[in-house]
Motif scaffolding. Structure first.
Motif, PDB file in Angstrom:
ATOM      1  N   ARG A 199     -17.404  53.606  29.556  1.00 13.24           N
ATOM      2  CA  ARG A 199     -17.551  52.749  28.381  1.00 13.24           C
ATOM      3  C   ARG A 199     -16.624  51.549  28.514  1.00 13.24           C
ATOM      4  N   THR A 200     -17.098  50.402  28.083  1.00  7.13           N
ATOM      5  CA  THR A 200     -16.321  49.174  28.210  1.00  7.13           C
ATOM      6  C   THR A 200     -16.144  48.506  26.859  1.00  7.13           C
ATOM      7  N   ALA A 201     -15.112  47.673  26.784  1.00  6.04           N
ATOM      8  CA  ALA A 201     -14.875  46.873  25.587  1.00  6.04           C
ATOM      9  C   ALA A 201     -14.079  45.647  25.985  1.00  6.04           C
ATOM     10  N   ILE A 202     -14.306  44.559  25.271  1.00  6.75           N
ATOM     11  CA  ILE A 202     -13.628  43.300  25.565  1.00  6.75           C
ATOM     12  C   ILE A 202     -13.213  42.643  24.257  1.00  6.75           C
ATOM     13  N   HIS A 203     -11.989  42.182  24.216  1.00  6.52           N
ATOM     14  CA  HIS A 203     -11.537  41.300  23.145  1.00  6.52           C
ATOM     15  C   HIS A 203     -11.304  39.920  23.733  1.00  6.52           C
ATOM     16  N   SER A 204     -11.952  38.918  23.175  1.00  7.01           N
ATOM     17  CA  SER A 204     -11.698  37.525  23.548  1.00  7.01           C
ATOM     18  C   SER A 204     -11.338  36.767  22.286  1.00  7.01           C
ATOM     19  N   GLY A 205     -10.061  36.405  22.156  1.00  5.41           N
ATOM     20  CA  GLY A 205      -9.613  35.701  20.965  1.00  5.41           C
ATOM     21  C   GLY A 205     -10.211  34.311  20.869  1.00  5.41           C
ATOM     22  N   PRO A 206     -10.392  33.810  19.660  1.00  8.08           N
ATOM     23  CA  PRO A 206     -11.008  32.489  19.481  1.00  8.08           C
ATOM     24  C   PRO A 206     -10.179  31.347  20.051  1.00  8.08           C
ATOM     25  N   ASN A 207      -8.904  31.591  20.321  1.00 11.35           N
ATOM     26  CA  ASN A 207      -8.061  30.562  20.925  1.00 11.35           C
ATOM     27  C   ASN A 207      -7.980  30.693  22.447  1.00 11.35           C
ATOM     28  N   SER A 208      -8.888  31.478  23.048  1.00 15.27           N
ATOM     29  CA  SER A 208      -8.959  31.520  24.506  1.00 15.27           C
ATOM     30  C   SER A 208      -9.248  30.114  25.025  1.00 15.27           C
ATOM     31  N   LEU A 209      -8.809  29.849  26.231  1.00 17.02           N
ATOM     32  CA  LEU A 209      -8.795  28.488  26.753  1.00 17.02           C
ATOM     33  C   LEU A 209     -10.149  28.052  27.306  1.00 17.02           C
ATOM     34  N   GLY A 210     -10.486  26.795  27.054  1.00 18.68           N
ATOM     35  CA  GLY A 210     -11.645  26.174  27.673  1.00 18.68           C
ATOM     36  C   GLY A 210     -12.942  26.906  27.402  1.00 18.68           C
ATOM     37  N   ILE A 211     -13.820  26.913  28.411  1.00 20.06           N
ATOM     38  CA  ILE A 211     -15.037  27.720  28.327  1.00 20.06           C
ATOM     39  C   ILE A 211     -14.641  29.164  28.583  1.00 20.06           C
ATOM     40  N   TRP A 212     -14.838  30.017  27.606  1.00 25.20           N
ATOM     41  CA  TRP A 212     -14.501  31.433  27.763  1.00 25.20           C
ATOM     42  C   TRP A 212     -15.687  32.277  27.314  1.00 25.20           C
ATOM     43  N   THR A 213     -15.899  33.350  28.013  1.00 27.12           N
ATOM     44  CA  THR A 213     -17.002  34.238  27.683  1.00 27.12           C
ATOM     45  C   THR A 213     -16.796  35.581  28.361  1.00 27.12           C
ATOM     46  N   GLN A 214     -17.725  36.482  28.163  1.00 30.32           N
ATOM     47  CA  GLN A 214     -17.558  37.841  28.654  1.00 30.32           C
ATOM     48  C   GLN A 214     -18.919  38.462  28.909  1.00 30.32           C
ATOM     49  N   SER A 215     -18.928  39.559  29.654  1.00 30.84           N
ATOM     50  CA  SER A 215     -20.174  40.238  29.990  1.00 30.84           C
ATOM     51  C   SER A 215     -19.866  41.705  30.277  1.00 30.84           C
ATOM     52  N   GLU A 216     -20.805  42.576  29.935  1.00 31.37           N
ATOM     53  CA  GLU A 216     -20.639  44.008  30.176  1.00 31.37           C
ATOM     54  C   GLU A 216     -21.894  44.590  30.805  1.00 31.37           C
TER      55      GLU A 216
END
Length: 224
Positions: free
Chosen positions: A91-108
C-alpha cells in the motif's frame, strides 16, 4: 528540486527507494527504509525527522496511508513537505504540501509510488511508476529503470547533481546503500554503474556480516 520513488518487490518482500536532485547529497537527507516495515522518501524543503517517524508508525501497525495521515496531522510546516511511503502490503501514500516547489506532482501504482517537485513537467512521476511496473528482475534493476524513465521524461527542470538508491531485505541494515553526492555528469548513471558492480557482491556482503567463515573473497588487498 527532487524526484523519487519508493517500491516493494512482491516476490521477495524487499523494499527500495531511489532519488535524484539538483541539490547535493540528496539521499543522505531524504532516504529511509526498514526491513519488514517499508520505505519512505521525505523531500522538498526536507524535514529529516519525517522518514523515521513514518517508519516507526508503520512498524507500530499503521498502514502507509494511516502513517502519512498521522504525519500530516503532526508534522511541522507540513505544507512545505513532500513524503512518500510504502508498507508491507504494497500500500502506498503520498503527501505533497501546497507549498511544494515549482511543478510538483505524484503518481502511484502496484507496489510503487513516485513524487517530485521543480519538475520539467507533470508527467515525470507517471513515467517513473511505469518504468518500475514495466521492468523485471531484482528490485535494484527496477529502481534504476524507473529513475532512467523519469529522467527520459524530463526529470527535474534543471540538471540533477546527486542521486541515491537504498534497498533493505531481511537484515537490520540496508543491503545496498549507493550514493552519488555530487557530480557535473549524470548522478543516476553513476548510481547505475555502482549497482552493476555491487549487485554481484551483495549476498557476499550480507554473509560476511552474518558469518564471515562462509563468505567468499573478492581478491581485494587485505581480503583473505
Amino acid at each position: 528540486m527532487t524526484f523519487s520513488l519508493v517500491a516493494r518487490c512482491a516476490e521477495t518482500g524487499m523494499f527500495g527507494l531511489a532519488i535524484s536532485s539538483s541539490s547535493p547529497a540528496v539521499a543522505a537527507r531524504c532516504s529511509y527504509a526498514r526491513a519488514g516495515v517499508g520505505a519512505v522518501a521525505s523531500q522538498n524543503v526536507t524535514d529529516p525527522t519525517l522518514g523515521p517517524r513514518a517508519l516507526d508508525l508503520m512498524q507500530g501497525g499503521m498502514s502507509a496511508p494511516e502513517a502519512i495521515s498521522q504525519i500530516q496531522s503532526e508534522g511541522k510546516f507540513i505544507e512545505y513537505r513532500q513524503v512518500l511511503a510504502i508498507d508491507t502490503q504494497g500500500r502506498t501514500a503520498i503527501h505533497s504540501g501546497p507549498n511544494s516547489l515549482g511543478i510538483w506532482t505524484q503518481s502511484e501504482g502496484r507496489d510503487v509510488a513516485s513524487g517530485g517537485n521543480l519538475l520539467a513537467n507533470d508527467g515525470v512521476p507517471d513515467a517513473i511508476v511505469a518504468g518500475f511496473m514495466n521492468s523485471t528482475g531484482h528490485i535494484g534493476d527496477r529502481l534504476i529503470a524507473a529513475m532512467r524513465a523519469g529522467l527520459a521524461a524530463g526529470g527535474e527542470a534543471g540538471p540533477v547533481h546527486s542521486a541515491g538508491m537504498q534497498i533493505v531485505d531481511h537484515v537490520s541494515w540496508p543491503v545496498a546503500d549507493l550514493r552519488c553526492d555530487w557530480t557535473e555528469e549524470c548522478p543516476i548513471g553513476a548510481i547505475a554503474t555502482a549497482w552493476e558492480i555491487y549487485k554481484p557482491q551483495l549476498d557476499a556482503y550480507i554473509q560476511r556480516a552474518l558469518d564471515p567463515r562462509e563468505a567468499p573473497s573478492y581478491g581485494v588487498p587485505g581480503d583473505d
